[in-house]
Design an enzyme around this catalytic site. Structure first.
Site, PDB file in Angstrom:
ATOM      1  N   ASP A 231     -16.875 -26.943  14.956  1.00  0.00           N
ATOM      2  CA  ASP A 231     -15.832 -26.598  13.995  1.00  0.00           C
ATOM      3  C   ASP A 231     -16.205 -25.278  13.323  1.00  0.00           C
ATOM      4  O   ASP A 231     -17.379 -24.898  13.296  1.00  0.00           O
ATOM      5  CB  ASP A 231     -15.721 -27.669  12.910  1.00  0.00           C
ATOM      6  CG  ASP A 231     -15.434 -29.050  13.472  1.00  0.00           C
ATOM      7  OD1 ASP A 231     -14.660 -29.146  14.438  1.00  0.00           O
ATOM      8  OD2 ASP A 231     -15.984 -30.034  12.929  1.00  0.00           O
ATOM      9  N   ASP A 270     -12.804 -26.707  18.699  1.00  0.00           N
ATOM     10  CA  ASP A 270     -12.572 -27.996  18.062  1.00  0.00           C
ATOM     11  C   ASP A 270     -11.771 -27.731  16.790  1.00  0.00           C
ATOM     12  O   ASP A 270     -10.793 -26.999  16.814  1.00  0.00           O
ATOM     13  CB  ASP A 270     -13.900 -28.707  17.807  1.00  0.00           C
ATOM     14  CG  ASP A 270     -13.726 -30.193  17.513  1.00  0.00           C
ATOM     15  OD1 ASP A 270     -12.655 -30.744  17.841  1.00  0.00           O
ATOM     16  OD2 ASP A 270     -14.651 -30.804  16.963  1.00  0.00           O
ATOM     17  N   ASP A 274     -12.960 -29.744   9.419  1.00  0.00           N
ATOM     18  CA  ASP A 274     -12.924 -31.191   9.613  1.00  0.00           C
ATOM     19  C   ASP A 274     -13.735 -31.874   8.517  1.00  0.00           C
ATOM     20  O   ASP A 274     -14.845 -31.426   8.173  1.00  0.00           O
ATOM     21  CB  ASP A 274     -13.487 -31.589  10.980  1.00  0.00           C
ATOM     22  CG  ASP A 274     -12.493 -31.326  12.118  1.00  0.00           C
ATOM     23  OD1 ASP A 274     -11.406 -30.787  11.848  1.00  0.00           O
ATOM     24  OD2 ASP A 274     -12.826 -31.661  13.274  1.00  0.00           O
ATOM     25  N   ARG A 326      -2.513 -31.283  13.612  1.00  0.00           N
ATOM     26  CA  ARG A 326      -3.572 -31.663  12.668  1.00  0.00           C
ATOM     27  C   ARG A 326      -3.621 -30.740  11.453  1.00  0.00           C
ATOM     28  O   ARG A 326      -4.635 -30.102  11.174  1.00  0.00           O
ATOM     29  CB  ARG A 326      -4.934 -31.707  13.348  1.00  0.00           C
ATOM     30  CG  ARG A 326      -5.021 -32.691  14.509  1.00  0.00           C
ATOM     31  CD  ARG A 326      -6.422 -32.786  15.050  1.00  0.00           C
ATOM     32  NE  ARG A 326      -6.498 -33.720  16.182  1.00  0.00           N
ATOM     33  CZ  ARG A 326      -7.608 -34.021  16.841  1.00  0.00           C
ATOM     34  NH1 ARG A 326      -8.758 -33.462  16.484  1.00  0.00           N
ATOM     35  NH2 ARG A 326      -7.586 -34.866  17.849  1.00  0.00           N
TER      36      ARG A 326
END
Length: 455
Positions: A231, A270, A274, A326
């Site tokens: 990330d 990714d 997150d 997302r």
């Protein structure tokens, strides 16, 4: 399997080195600023952090450092030292470099299978583990998979930057950039639960956090998927994190340049931010998220039951510009999404914005959607085993007019089962205001103030 995309994809990778509480008035130096009172969940106080999220605002002179290289950044952070630290990032800092700052690319990270000496090669990997061939749909093992794992470990040693507690990382000016970095905000030595980290990341561009050696997972979905590891920022087992006025984007490693292998694009990215593993009390404000697919995951597993009662996250005044999905996708968390701007044009591989996952409790209010004509209000929500969401005060642009839109009703009219239009809680943390500003004014305000250079 042959792919005409390989030369362009590899060239793209190699081009970037791959294959405030009221205890004090706001200081003149943004590096000494703390999260204002009531500014989202990261402003919550605790016994360990009675002033909320302050980062490295009180760092002594000896721990106040300006960095211009990867090695300087790692040295300044001194993980896991909890002493307050204030780290200024100046200019363009590439983390895919060696210890004397020479650029590294994907080929420099290639390692052999320790057992056979066979070096990793993506197309040899594809030939060995083709699910349509003799290998079938078993997880890869031996040979090229061992070489991939060894190569991935070599890259991780360079790009994985651990961020310790009581730290502020802030860009100098409007052009401070970290390229290829995985900033990992997590406590040392914790297996379960979480710990107060008290970290601030502001005024930075974070670009191209890309994995040269993504994993092939044949059992991920009906036909398998490629999964990458890094990330731009991970928040894991951590509390009290403020991410503000940053820009996140894939600039040199665009998804559309990746080859298609096993029927799927080789995914080298990714998430951008997150928040997982029992993390809590996070505010993500005034950022730009651009040109990316899987943007923000809050809660990483349907069976991570320890996340219940945690994952309190606020997202406000962010610009989600051309991101696929997302924004955010939530499991378990109590997440407040307000006054954000969403834009997707005809070039966006758009899937959805809000992923309503297992036991999620999203309150989405007064957000503005400036979408291409190819998308409609029924596309915004993605039901991911969740049962409820509050979505109020949001608006949908047609020209210069942002008309009110009921996004839960739009979802329920098209999909089953219906989502309940009530997340079961009401937000109270709006910074200096008592509520979100009207959605009709969000586009202008976010475009004028989000991202680096607007502190």
């Amino acid at each position: 399997m042959k792919s005409t995309a390989r030369p362009q994809f590899v060239a793209g990778l190699l081009s970037i080195g791959f294959l405030a509480p009221a205890w004090t008035a706001a200081p003149a130096d943004p590096g000494r600023e703390v999260l204002p009172a009531n500014d989202g969940f990261a402003a919550m106080t605790s016994a360990a952090l009675p002033l909320g999220t302050t980062g490295g605002a009180r760092a002594p002179a000896a721990r106040t450092v300006t960095v211009t290289t990867r090695s300087e950044l790692v040295a300044a952070l001194r993980y896991p030292d909890p002493t307050p630290k204030l780290v200024y990032v100046k200019g363009f800092v590439d983390v895919n470099v060696d210890d004397v700052n020479h650029p590294l690319n994907c080929r420099d990270y290639v390692r052999p299978d320790p057992a056979t000496g066979e070096a990793f090669d993506l197309y040899a990997f594809a030939a060995m583990y083709d699910p349509a061939g003799p290998w079938g749909r078993k997880p890869p093992s031996g040979g090229q998979e061992n070489a991939r794992v060894a190569s991935a470990a070599a890259q991780e040693k360079r790009v994985h930057v651990l961020v310790p507690p009581n730290t502020t990382i802030i860009g100098v000016g409007a052009d401070a950039t970290l390229v290829g970095a995985w900033l990992d905000i997590r406590p040392a030595g914790i297996a379960d639960g979480n710990a107060p980290m008290n970290v601030i990341v502001r005024n930075l561009a974070l670009e191209d956090s890309a994995d040269c050696f993504p994993e092939w997972s044949p059992d991920d979905g009906p036909t398998g998927n490629w999964n990458s590891q890094y990330d731009a920022i991970s928040v894991r087992s951590a509390t009290h994190v403020w991410i503000d006025h940053d820009r996140f984007a894939d600039v040199r490693t665009r998804d559309e340049l990746a080859p298609v292998i096993f029927g799927h694009r080789v995914q080298v990215h990714d998430g951008l931010v997150d928040v997982t593993n029992e993390s809590d009390f996070v505010t993500v404000s005034w950022n730009v998220f651009a040109s990316h697919d899987k943007t923000m995951l809050i809660g990483n597993s349907d069976t991570a039951f320890a996340d219940r009662g945690k994952l309190h996250v606020t997202l406000h005044h962010n610009f989600f510009d051309g991101v696929g999905q997302r924004a955010p996708r939530v499991r378990f968390g109590q997440v407040h999404v307000y006054d954000n701007l969403y834009r997707a044009d005809v070039n966006t591989n758009y899937h959805s914005s809000w992923g309503v996952g297992t036991e999620s409790h999203i309150v989405a209010e007064n957000n503005a959607f400036d979408m291409s004509a190819g998308y409609g209000p029924m596309d915004i929500i993605d039901g991911k085993k969740g049962r409820r969401i509050t979505a109020v005060g949001n608006c949908w642009y047609s020209g210069d007019t942002c008309a009110p839109v009921d996004l839960v009703r739009a979802w329920n009219a098209r999909f089953d089962p219906d989502l309940a239009p009530d997340a079961g809680w009401a937000p109270t943390l709006y910074g200096p205001g008592s509520s979100a500003e009207p959605a009709a004014g969000v586009r202008e305000r976010v475009l004028a103030g989000a991202g680096p250079g607007h502190l």
